[in-house]
Scaffold this motif. Structure first.
Motif, PDB file in Angstrom:
ATOM      1  N   ALA A   4      31.706   0.019  -7.335  1.00 33.73           N
ATOM      2  CA  ALA A   4      31.734  -0.628  -8.647  1.00 33.73           C
ATOM      3  C   ALA A   4      30.480  -0.328  -9.468  1.00 33.73           C
ATOM      4  N   LEU A   5      29.522   0.414  -8.909  1.00 38.89           N
ATOM      5  CA  LEU A   5      28.297   0.733  -9.620  1.00 38.89           C
ATOM      6  C   LEU A   5      28.414   2.100 -10.279  1.00 38.89           C
ATOM      7  N   ARG A   6      27.946   2.175 -11.511  1.00 41.06           N
ATOM      8  CA  ARG A   6      28.062   3.391 -12.316  1.00 41.06           C
ATOM      9  C   ARG A   6      26.948   4.371 -11.981  1.00 41.06           C
ATOM     10  N   ALA A   7      27.293   5.650 -11.871  1.00 40.51           N
ATOM     11  CA  ALA A   7      26.304   6.680 -11.585  1.00 40.51           C
ATOM     12  C   ALA A   7      25.256   6.728 -12.684  1.00 40.51           C
ATOM     13  N   GLU A   8      23.997   6.953 -12.292  1.00 39.92           N
ATOM     14  CA  GLU A   8      22.865   7.058 -13.218  1.00 39.92           C
ATOM     15  C   GLU A   8      22.738   5.807 -14.091  1.00 39.92           C
ATOM     16  N   GLY A   9      23.108   4.649 -13.516  1.00 41.91           N
ATOM     17  CA  GLY A   9      23.108   3.427 -14.317  1.00 41.91           C
ATOM     18  C   GLY A   9      22.149   2.359 -13.838  1.00 41.91           C
ATOM     19  N   GLY A  10      21.143   2.714 -13.031  1.00 42.00           N
ATOM     20  CA  GLY A  10      20.253   1.714 -12.473  1.00 42.00           C
ATOM     21  C   GLY A  10      18.811   1.863 -12.891  1.00 42.00           C
ATOM     22  N   ALA A  11      18.090   0.739 -12.854  1.00 40.55           N
ATOM     23  CA  ALA A  11      16.649   0.732 -13.101  1.00 40.55           C
ATOM     24  C   ALA A  11      16.005  -0.233 -12.123  1.00 40.55           C
ATOM     25  N   ALA A  12      15.085   0.289 -11.298  1.00 43.62           N
ATOM     26  CA  ALA A  12      14.370  -0.530 -10.324  1.00 43.62           C
ATOM     27  C   ALA A  12      12.940  -0.727 -10.809  1.00 43.62           C
ATOM     28  N   PHE A  13      12.424  -1.965 -10.663  1.00 43.28           N
ATOM     29  CA  PHE A  13      11.061  -2.240 -11.100  1.00 43.28           C
ATOM     30  C   PHE A  13      10.569  -3.524 -10.433  1.00 43.28           C
ATOM     31  N   MET A  14       9.253  -3.739 -10.518  1.00 44.06           N
ATOM     32  CA  MET A  14       8.641  -4.945  -9.984  1.00 44.06           C
ATOM     33  C   MET A  14       8.304  -5.911 -11.111  1.00 44.06           C
ATOM     34  N   VAL A  15       8.445  -7.202 -10.827  1.00 49.28           N
ATOM     35  CA  VAL A  15       7.986  -8.237 -11.758  1.00 49.28           C
ATOM     36  C   VAL A  15       7.230  -9.290 -10.969  1.00 49.28           C
ATOM     37  N   GLU A  16       6.430 -10.060 -11.670  1.00 51.25           N
ATOM     38  CA  GLU A  16       5.603 -11.084 -11.036  1.00 51.25           C
ATOM     39  C   GLU A  16       6.402 -12.355 -10.867  1.00 51.25           C
ATOM     40  N   ARG A  52      17.379   2.056   3.904  1.00 54.54           N
ATOM     41  CA  ARG A  52      16.844   3.358   3.485  1.00 54.54           C
ATOM     42  C   ARG A  52      15.356   3.302   3.165  1.00 54.54           C
ATOM     43  N   HIS A  53      14.895   2.185   2.579  1.00 50.49           N
ATOM     44  CA  HIS A  53      13.512   2.134   2.091  1.00 50.49           C
ATOM     45  C   HIS A  53      12.671   1.014   2.705  1.00 50.49           C
ATOM     46  N   GLY A  54      13.285   0.145   3.499  1.00 51.81           N
ATOM     47  CA  GLY A  54      12.529  -0.930   4.121  1.00 51.81           C
ATOM     48  C   GLY A  54      12.024  -1.962   3.144  1.00 51.81           C
ATOM     49  N   GLY A  97       0.782  -1.229   0.000  1.00 51.24           N
ATOM     50  CA  GLY A  97       0.000   0.000   0.000  1.00 51.24           C
ATOM     51  C   GLY A  97       0.809   1.271   0.000  1.00 51.24           C
ATOM     52  N   ARG A  98       2.124   1.174   0.012  1.00 49.48           N
ATOM     53  CA  ARG A  98       2.979   2.370   0.028  1.00 49.48           C
ATOM     54  C   ARG A  98       3.632   2.568  -1.334  1.00 49.48           C
ATOM     55  N   ASN A  99       3.665   3.812  -1.758  1.00 55.60           N
ATOM     56  CA  ASN A  99       4.317   4.156  -3.021  1.00 55.60           C
ATOM     57  C   ASN A  99       5.810   4.348  -2.809  1.00 55.60           C
ATOM     58  N   HIS A 100       6.595   3.741  -3.666  1.00 53.93           N
ATOM     59  CA  HIS A 100       8.042   3.952  -3.683  1.00 53.93           C
ATOM     60  C   HIS A 100       8.422   4.373  -5.098  1.00 53.93           C
ATOM     61  N   TYR A 101       9.214   5.411  -5.210  1.00 58.42           N
ATOM     62  CA  TYR A 101       9.603   5.916  -6.515  1.00 58.42           C
ATOM     63  C   TYR A 101      10.918   5.269  -6.925  1.00 58.42           C
ATOM     64  N   PRO A 102      10.974   4.691  -8.116  1.00 56.90           N
ATOM     65  CA  PRO A 102      12.199   3.990  -8.523  1.00 56.90           C
ATOM     66  C   PRO A 102      13.425   4.903  -8.534  1.00 56.90           C
ATOM     67  N   GLN A 103      13.214   6.192  -8.818  1.00 55.40           N
ATOM     68  CA  GLN A 103      14.352   7.115  -8.823  1.00 55.40           C
ATOM     69  C   GLN A 103      15.035   7.162  -7.453  1.00 55.40           C
ATOM     70  N   LEU A 112      15.083   4.699  -5.179  1.00 52.72           N
ATOM     71  CA  LEU A 112      15.821   3.449  -4.992  1.00 52.72           C
ATOM     72  C   LEU A 112      17.114   3.457  -5.806  1.00 52.72           C
ATOM     73  N   GLU A 113      17.048   3.996  -7.001  1.00 50.41           N
ATOM     74  CA  GLU A 113      18.230   4.036  -7.867  1.00 50.41           C
ATOM     75  C   GLU A 113      19.291   4.982  -7.327  1.00 50.41           C
ATOM     76  N   THR A 114      18.863   6.077  -6.712  1.00 48.11           N
ATOM     77  CA  THR A 114      19.823   6.992  -6.087  1.00 48.11           C
ATOM     78  C   THR A 114      20.530   6.319  -4.927  1.00 48.11           C
ATOM     79  N   THR A 115      19.769   5.608  -4.117  1.00 45.63           N
ATOM     80  CA  THR A 115      20.371   4.859  -3.009  1.00 45.63           C
ATOM     81  C   THR A 115      21.336   3.801  -3.537  1.00 45.63           C
ATOM     82  N   ALA A 116      20.940   3.127  -4.595  1.00 48.50           N
ATOM     83  CA  ALA A 116      21.735   2.022  -5.123  1.00 48.50           C
ATOM     84  C   ALA A 116      23.088   2.478  -5.640  1.00 48.50           C
ATOM     85  N   MET A 117      23.115   3.575  -6.409  1.00 50.47           N
ATOM     86  CA  MET A 117      24.375   3.930  -7.057  1.00 50.47           C
ATOM     87  C   MET A 117      25.442   4.385  -6.062  1.00 50.47           C
TER      88      MET A 117
END
Length: 603
Positions: free
Chosen positions: A491-503, A540-542, A473-479, A481-486
């Motif tokens: 070894a992770l490249r800046a502005e190089g991530g994509a977070a999403f949900m799959v089934e 950061r996001h639980g 029930g909570r909204n999380h913005y992928p941007q 999560l991606e900021t936290t990730a990079m």
């Protein structure tokens, strides 16, 4: 001598922008008196025929070609005459050129002919671009393809001879007699199709009319504070809306010179962009968010000593949303070389609005607001400024389609003369997004698909509706999560991530695809990176990060303006066509799902 002292001693060798202008000439045309850009270009050519409109640099930063207003107008008129002789007024003409004068002449020529220009990406050295050209050609059904001699044979083969391919030189050589006087090009006529980058591989041609071009050019000039004293430097691709409307057409509209670089030159040497700003005393230059981080990461401190950024007044950033950390990093890195933090200029736009929707005030630092989230964390949003008196912005509840009040978050709707009239040959998609009614606010509104809010007249972008990740029930913005990730692992490249949900087999799971740096490309420490990412995302996001997929530098699908294509990334990940260097999974195996079904999956 420190860097600031070095900058202060520069300047005598730099090019005076006023020296770029030809002496004499007629009175400066008032853009408000012209209904179309071809008419305004002709007036500028009469008033200042030798004044430089466009200056093209080669890959080494040296001047390769200049086009004066007279040359640009005359060359466009020659192409227009050839198109009219072939009966192409009102027909689509696909333009496939590298960054340079050939594209500029062909585009203005198509507009002057009353044809419908269809800018397309240059196929050379671009992964999958040949398929994109085919998709655009199939959708637009052009009567002719204009290109350069170097690309003519390749394009003929790519299109399998189904559409005639020709150069401007051949088009002009076929002329045997003067055409009849052309009918006037009107504000309501279709000017060009701007094909969106798309996330599903199915391109959509946004229909832009001449009147919308002029309205948007006025908006850009008003918000940016452009006038004849402006000088612009741009590497943005001219076939894309930001490079086309903002960097090719805006200089002609407002009457100032633009210095253009090849896009690949920026990627190979981002310092070349900043050097050109100093050399030409540019007052306006900009790019998507990633370019500013790219400059910080790729330009060594030793290279920065030669930079002089004191003239840079409008450093526009057209991403949604603009990252506050990016603004701060760039300002800190280049303050000693003349860059002022108040020059940062976040703005908001999209192809469906021709280009610009809102922007700030030049020289005034953008407003930042802190928004509390359901998990107790605060999210900082950057203002993208306001629009002009001819356009309107509303925030709408995407579920009820009712307008929201100041400070409430919802979908951004816009209305005004810059709006496109729909998608070419796609009536259902057009009906969903254009000419919509809004309760208490009348008709004529366009849905953007972007989430945001308006506070004290300023627009703040929070994300895309289709990208929102909903967990319990909570909204999380992928941007976010991606900021936290990079920042989680070097070894992770800046502005190089994509977070999403799959089934998954029995539930939806969170996936992160991320590029590694060039240094880590050969042997990325997959388990180590995955552990760091899971710890950072959880703290950061639980959220539990089920899958970490590492890919090569440059492997993340992005639009031509650098925006992450999350839906496209999800699709090719599920299809097994994403080239993965290493993958770490926690949880059940994933299964393929219909692409549209995974837009806003909830746990």
């Amino acid at each position: 001598m420190n860097a600031t002292d070095a900058v202060s001693q520069q300047g005598d060798h730099r090019i005076d922008p006023l020296a770029l202008r030809a002496p004499g000439g007629g009175p400066d045309p008032d853009p408000l008196l012209f209904a179309t850009l071809p008419d305004l270009l002709q007036a500028r050519a009469l008033a200042d025929p030798s004044g430089p409109a466009l200056i093209f640099l080669d890959h080494d930063g040296a001047e390769a070609t200049r086009l004066s207003y007279g040359e640009l107008s005359a060359g466009a008129c020659r192409i227009a005459a050839g198109l009219r002789r072939r009966g192409l007024a009102g027909q689509r003409v696909l333009l496939q050129h590298p960054q340079g004068p050939d594209f500029a002449l062909a585009f203005f020529g198509a507009l002057a002919a009353g044809a419908v220009a269809v800018p397309a990406p240059h196929t050379q050295n671009r992964r999958g671009a040949a398929q994109r050209i085919l998709a655009i050609a199939q959708d637009a059904a052009p009567g002719l393809v204009l290109t350069t001699p170097e690309r003519e044979a390749v394009l003929t083969q790519t299109l399998a001879g189904r559409i005639e391919v020709m150069t401007a030189e051949t088009l002009g050589a076929q002329a045997t007699e003067a055409p009849e006087a052309p009918p006037p090009v009107l504000a309501g006529d279709l000017a060009f199709l701007q094909y969106t980058s798309g996330s599903t591989g199915a391109p959509k041609g946004v229909m832009i009319r001449h009147g919308a071009i002029m309205a948007n050019q006025r908006l850009i000039a008003t918000r940016f504070g452009h006038d004849r004293s402006t000088v612009m430097v741009s590497w943005l691709p001219m076939f894309h809306d930001m490079g086309l409307i903002g960097s090719l057409l805006q200089p002609v509209y407002a009457g100032f010179p633009c210095v253009m670089m090849p896009p690949d030159a920026f990627l190979e040497d981002p310092a070349g962009w900043l050097r050109a700003i100093g050399t030409y005393r540019a007052t306006t230059a900009g790019a998507p968010n990633f370019a500013y981080d790219y400059c910080v990461d790729r330009i060594a401190v030793a290279e920065r000593a030669a930079l002089d950024l004191r003239s840079w007044r409008v450093a526009f950033n057209g991403s949604e949303p603009v990252r506050p950390a990016t603004l701060a990093r760039f300002a800190d890195a280049f303050a000693a070389y003349g860059f002022r933090a108040a020059s940062a200029y976040p703005c908001y736009g999209m192809a469906e609005a021709t280009l610009m929707i809102s922007g700030g005030v030049p020289g005034v630092a953008p407003t930042l607001i802190s928004r509390p989230q359901a998990d107790g964390e605060a999210r900082v949003l950057v203002s993208n400024g306001a629009t002009d008196d001819a356009h309107e912005i509303a925030i709408v509840d995407p579920a009820t389609l009712r307008p929201l009040t100041d400070g409430e978050e919802g979908e951004i709707w816009v209305r005004g003369p810059s709006m496109a009239t729909g998608y070419w040959q796609k009536p259902e998609a057009t009906a969903r997004s254009f000419e919509l009614p809004l309760e208490g606010r009348g008709a004529g509104w366009m849905r953007t698909g972007d989430l945001g809010l308006v506070q004290a007249g300023e627009v703040f972008i929070s994300g895309r509706i289709k990208d929102v990740i909903i967990v319990k029930g909570r909204n999380h913005y992928p941007q976010d999560l991606e900021t936290t990730a990079m920042a989680a692992h070097p070894a992770l490249r800046a502005e190089g991530g994509a977070a999403f949900m799959v089934e998954g087999a029995d539930r939806a799971t969170l996936v992160l695809v991320h590029e590694v740096t060039s240094d880590a490309f050969r042997n990325p420490p997959v388990s180590e990176i995955a552990g760091a990412l899971r710890a950072a995302i959880s703290a950061r996001h639980g959220l539990h990060l089920a899958v970490v997929a590492l890919i090569a530098p440059g492997g993340l699908p992005k639009t031509t303006s650098g925006k992450v294509q999350r839906n496209q990334t999800r699709m090719i990940y599920l299809d097994g066509t994403l080239p993965i260097l290493g993958e770490d999974r926690h949880g059940p195996a994933l299964r393929k799902v219909p692409f549209a079904a995974a837009d806003t999956t909830s746990l």
